[in-house]
Design a protein around this motif. Structure first.
Motif, PDB file in Angstrom:
ATOM      1  N   ARG A 192       6.089  65.181  63.796  1.00  0.00           N
ATOM      2  CA  ARG A 192       4.873  65.600  63.099  1.00  0.00           C
ATOM      3  C   ARG A 192       5.203  65.974  61.658  1.00  0.00           C
ATOM      4  O   ARG A 192       6.165  66.706  61.402  1.00  0.00           O
ATOM      5  CB  ARG A 192       4.241  66.790  63.824  1.00  0.00           C
ATOM      6  N   VAL A 193       4.408  65.464  60.719  1.00  0.00           N
ATOM      7  CA  VAL A 193       4.586  65.803  59.305  1.00  0.00           C
ATOM      8  C   VAL A 193       4.092  67.227  59.085  1.00  0.00           C
ATOM      9  O   VAL A 193       2.928  67.540  59.356  1.00  0.00           O
ATOM     10  CB  VAL A 193       3.827  64.821  58.395  1.00  0.00           C
ATOM     11  N   THR A 194       4.972  68.104  58.580  1.00  0.00           N
ATOM     12  CA  THR A 194       4.594  69.495  58.348  1.00  0.00           C
ATOM     13  C   THR A 194       4.288  69.806  56.888  1.00  0.00           C
ATOM     14  O   THR A 194       3.581  70.777  56.599  1.00  0.00           O
ATOM     15  CB  THR A 194       5.713  70.431  58.832  1.00  0.00           C
ATOM     16  N   LEU A 195       4.825  68.992  55.977  1.00  0.00           N
ATOM     17  CA  LEU A 195       4.594  69.256  54.552  1.00  0.00           C
ATOM     18  C   LEU A 195       4.845  67.970  53.764  1.00  0.00           C
ATOM     19  O   LEU A 195       5.764  67.212  54.074  1.00  0.00           O
ATOM     20  CB  LEU A 195       5.535  70.362  54.044  1.00  0.00           C
ATOM     21  N   VAL A 196       4.000  67.745  52.767  1.00  0.00           N
ATOM     22  CA  VAL A 196       4.182  66.625  51.838  1.00  0.00           C
ATOM     23  C   VAL A 196       4.309  67.202  50.432  1.00  0.00           C
ATOM     24  O   VAL A 196       3.495  68.020  50.007  1.00  0.00           O
ATOM     25  CB  VAL A 196       3.002  65.643  51.901  1.00  0.00           C
ATOM     26  N   LEU A 197       5.354  66.782  49.725  1.00  0.00           N
ATOM     27  CA  LEU A 197       5.588  67.211  48.349  1.00  0.00           C
ATOM     28  C   LEU A 197       5.438  65.989  47.441  1.00  0.00           C
ATOM     29  O   LEU A 197       6.376  65.197  47.292  1.00  0.00           O
ATOM     30  CB  LEU A 197       6.986  67.819  48.198  1.00  0.00           C
ATOM     31  N   PRO A 198       4.269  65.792  46.816  1.00  0.00           N
ATOM     32  CA  PRO A 198       4.064  64.612  45.968  1.00  0.00           C
ATOM     33  C   PRO A 198       5.048  64.539  44.805  1.00  0.00           C
ATOM     34  O   PRO A 198       5.454  63.457  44.395  1.00  0.00           O
ATOM     35  CB  PRO A 198       2.626  64.770  45.468  1.00  0.00           C
ATOM     36  N   ASP A 199       5.420  65.695  44.276  1.00  0.00           N
ATOM     37  CA  ASP A 199       6.380  65.750  43.170  1.00  0.00           C
ATOM     38  C   ASP A 199       7.418  66.801  43.533  1.00  0.00           C
ATOM     39  O   ASP A 199       7.196  68.001  43.395  1.00  0.00           O
ATOM     40  CB  ASP A 199       5.660  66.115  41.865  1.00  0.00           C
ATOM     41  N   LEU A 200       8.567  66.328  44.044  1.00  0.00           N
ATOM     42  CA  LEU A 200       9.601  67.245  44.516  1.00  0.00           C
ATOM     43  C   LEU A 200      10.073  68.135  43.379  1.00  0.00           C
ATOM     44  O   LEU A 200      10.511  67.652  42.329  1.00  0.00           O
ATOM     45  CB  LEU A 200      10.773  66.445  45.094  1.00  0.00           C
ATOM     46  N   GLY A 201       9.983  69.433  43.592  1.00  0.00           N
ATOM     47  CA  GLY A 201      10.356  70.398  42.562  1.00  0.00           C
ATOM     48  C   GLY A 201      11.394  71.385  43.051  1.00  0.00           C
ATOM     49  O   GLY A 201      12.286  71.037  43.840  1.00  0.00           O
ATOM     50  N   PRO A 202      11.304  72.622  42.611  1.00  0.00           N
ATOM     51  CA  PRO A 202      12.302  73.622  42.990  1.00  0.00           C
ATOM     52  C   PRO A 202      12.254  73.968  44.476  1.00  0.00           C
ATOM     53  O   PRO A 202      11.234  73.798  45.146  1.00  0.00           O
ATOM     54  CB  PRO A 202      11.932  74.832  42.116  1.00  0.00           C
TER      55      PRO A 202
END
Length: 229
Positions: A206-216
């Motif tokens: 299951r996808v728990t989080l999507v980060l469109p622009d990976l940052g800190p």
């Protein structure tokens, strides 16, 4: 010359067939005798041509028409001339993944390793999967690798079939390629230069989080720790 016609009309010593009120008209034998009268007529015609209402009367409408044409052309030039710094075009909004993507099941995708052997992506879960097809972003990948708890895989995915080797200090990263573009299609977004996208997937797929622009790291540290539970 100078004789009345057959019916007795016309002066006895002038031209026949002329109105009586014209008086006696005499045509001299020498045309130079009319030089003075011709000069006077030319002077009168010259004065008449310079009076208002001649060329001046014609020039005024032409001047008005010229001014109207120039004004119209100037207006069109102002409207159509490209202006630098125009702000009437809205800036594109940054991409944000569909809200329904979180909580969905990761597709059963088969990627390839550097030796072109197939690798089932769901067999590496739980994992933080980083798409590096538009940005290698080694600093962000290194930070994610250092922050990942034990038992959580860090997977980098590039497009095509070529799998670039990770830096020497990132040997624990599982580098794969996605020739069919299935993962990018699942995210539903195009590549963006200089941007790495990441998603966190738990051990059930299951996808728990999507980060469109990976940052800190602090933006996803808690969700990353939760994958180890």
């Amino acid at each position: 010359m100078g004789k009345p016609d057959a019916e007795g009309h016309g002066p006895a010593d002038g031209l026949p067939g002329l109105p009586p009120e014209w008086g006696r008209v005499v045509v001299p034998d020498d045309a130079s005798a009319l030089a003075a009268e011709a000069a006077q007529i030319r002077r009168e015609l010259h004065r008449a041509s310079g009076l208002p209402g001649g060329h001046r009367a014609l020039g005024l409408p032409l001047l008005v028409l010229l001014v109207a044409v120039l004004t119209t052309l100037a207006g069109l030039l102002v409207v159509t001339w490209p202006r630098a710094g125009r702000t009437d075009r809205p800036a594109p909004a940054p991409y944000s993944p569909p809200a329904t993507l979180t909580g969905r099941a990761l597709p059963a995708l088969d990627l390839v390793d550097p030796g072109q052997a197939p690798v089932p992506l769901r067999g590496l879960l739980p994992a933080m999967i980083i798409l590096v097809d538009s940005c290698p972003c080694p600093d962000h990948v290194g930070d994610a690798l250092a922050a990942a708890p034990a038992g959580v895989s860090v997977v980098t995915v590039t497009g095509g079939r070529t799998v670039p080797s990770p830096p020497p200090d990132q040997r624990q990263v599982r580098a794969l390629a996605d020739p069919a573009g299935g993962l990018r299609s699942f995210l539903g977004q195009p590549t963006r230069p200089g941007v790495a996208t990441a998603l966190l997937v738990d051990r059930t797929g299951r996808v728990t989080l999507v980060l469109p622009d990976l940052g800190p790291v602090h933006a996803y540290q808690d969700d990353l720790n939760a994958l180890a539970a």
